[in-house]
Design an enzyme around this catalytic site. Structure first.
Site, PDB file in Angstrom:
ATOM      1  N   ASP A 162       0.851  -1.189   0.000  1.00  0.00           N
ATOM      2  CA  ASP A 162       0.000   0.000   0.000  1.00  0.00           C
ATOM      3  C   ASP A 162       0.886   1.237   0.000  1.00  0.00           C
ATOM      4  O   ASP A 162       1.536   1.550   1.002  1.00  0.00           O
ATOM      5  CB  ASP A 162      -0.909  -0.010   1.230  1.00  0.00           C
ATOM      6  CG  ASP A 162      -2.031   1.013   1.151  1.00  0.00           C
ATOM      7  OD1 ASP A 162      -1.869   2.019   0.420  1.00  0.00           O
ATOM      8  OD2 ASP A 162      -3.057   0.831   1.828  1.00  0.00           O
ATOM      9  N   ARG A 208      -0.161   4.383  -0.614  1.00  0.00           N
ATOM     10  CA  ARG A 208      -0.959   5.606  -0.530  1.00  0.00           C
ATOM     11  C   ARG A 208      -0.484   6.533   0.589  1.00  0.00           C
ATOM     12  O   ARG A 208      -0.034   6.085   1.632  1.00  0.00           O
ATOM     13  CB  ARG A 208      -2.435   5.244  -0.306  1.00  0.00           C
ATOM     14  CG  ARG A 208      -3.086   4.586  -1.512  1.00  0.00           C
ATOM     15  CD  ARG A 208      -4.495   4.117  -1.226  1.00  0.00           C
ATOM     16  NE  ARG A 208      -4.525   2.981  -0.316  1.00  0.00           N
ATOM     17  CZ  ARG A 208      -5.619   2.317   0.017  1.00  0.00           C
ATOM     18  NH1 ARG A 208      -6.784   2.689  -0.489  1.00  0.00           N
ATOM     19  NH2 ARG A 208      -5.563   1.290   0.834  1.00  0.00           N
TER      20      ARG A 208
END
Length: 255
Positions: free
Chosen positions: A170, A172
């Site tokens: 991930d 983000r």
């Protein structure tokens, strides 16, 4: 040169504030009537862009025609009700999903979560949906997501597909969305999410998160493995899991 009258019309609608070593330019609000299940709800829409350069509003407006902004997406936020002053407000940090949000792909639950979040916010009376354009494929971009999908069709799950392409599970980052949230509201918020990483990002930034509302649904044979991987490998909270400090889900926000 842009007409000075045009600059005078637009300049009051532009806010500027820092985010790390860069600057965020937030434009809005713009009235945006939205169809939700046959009913029209009027949201207030903002969009933002980043720049390493500090600019006055006039200079920013003058630069738009040569900035080639269409080559890179900008994020935005839909605000509903008296978001700044309401005692309670729901927010959703929604990662863009080209395939799910636009095409209605059943490989994920993103399109469902987008529409359902907007319904929940409208029903609650105050809230904001942040639509994060640099979060495609958990931050790897649309082209790389297409590559990851090909690997998933060969049997890899979503986590391993990203890892095998050289990405983290991930990638983000929520810093810019958090900066925009701070500009729009200082009171506590309740986050619509199944992802404790989103909760942690807001808390670590010092924001007052008063609770969490889960958002599960649209299960099918097409996304069963994807949803299971979210829980087993990406740390998402299952439907019946709680969170320390979680508030009771409001009746009108039930999915």
């Amino acid at each position: 040169m842009i007409n000075s009258h045009i600059i005078q019309l637009l300049a009051p609608k532009i806010q500027t504030f820092p985010s790390g070593k860069e600057f965020i330019y937030l434009v809005g609000p713009i009235k945006l009537p939205v169809n939700l299940d046959g009913e029209t709800h009027t949201f207030q829409w903002y969009s933002w862009m980043k720049s390493e350069k500090a600019m006055e509003s006039g200079e920013l407006i003058e630069s738009l025609a040569t900035a080639e902004l269409a080559e890179r997406q900008q994020s935005s936020v839909l605000v509903y009700g008296d978001f700044a002053e309401a005692q309670e407000a729901l927010i959703r940090m929604h990662s863009i999903c080209h395939t799910g949000d636009i095409f209605g792909s059943k490989r994920c639950d993103c399109g469902f979560q987008l529409e359902q979040s907007m319904k929940m916010i409208a029903a609650h009376g105050a809230g904001a949906l942040f639509y994060l354009a640099n979060h495609e494929g958990r931050g790897i971009g649309l082209f790389s997501k297409a590559m990851a999908y090909l690997l998933q069709e060969e049997g890899l799950d979503t986590v391993d597909a990203n890892l095998q392409l050289g990405f983290t599970d991930d990638a983000r980052n929520y810093d810019d969305a958090i900066a925009v949230l701070r500009a729009l509201r200082s009171a506590p918020v309740t986050l619509i999410t199944n992802n404790p990483r989103k909760l942690a990002a807001l808390q670590e930034a010092g924001l007052n998160v008063g609770g969490r509302v889960p958002l599960w649904g649209d299960r099918s044979s097409f996304n069963e493995k994807y949803l299971q991987t979210k829980v087993s490998r990406s740390g998402h909270l299952a439907e019946n899991d709680g969170w320390a400090g979680e508030e009771t889900l409001l009746p009108h926000a039930q999915a």
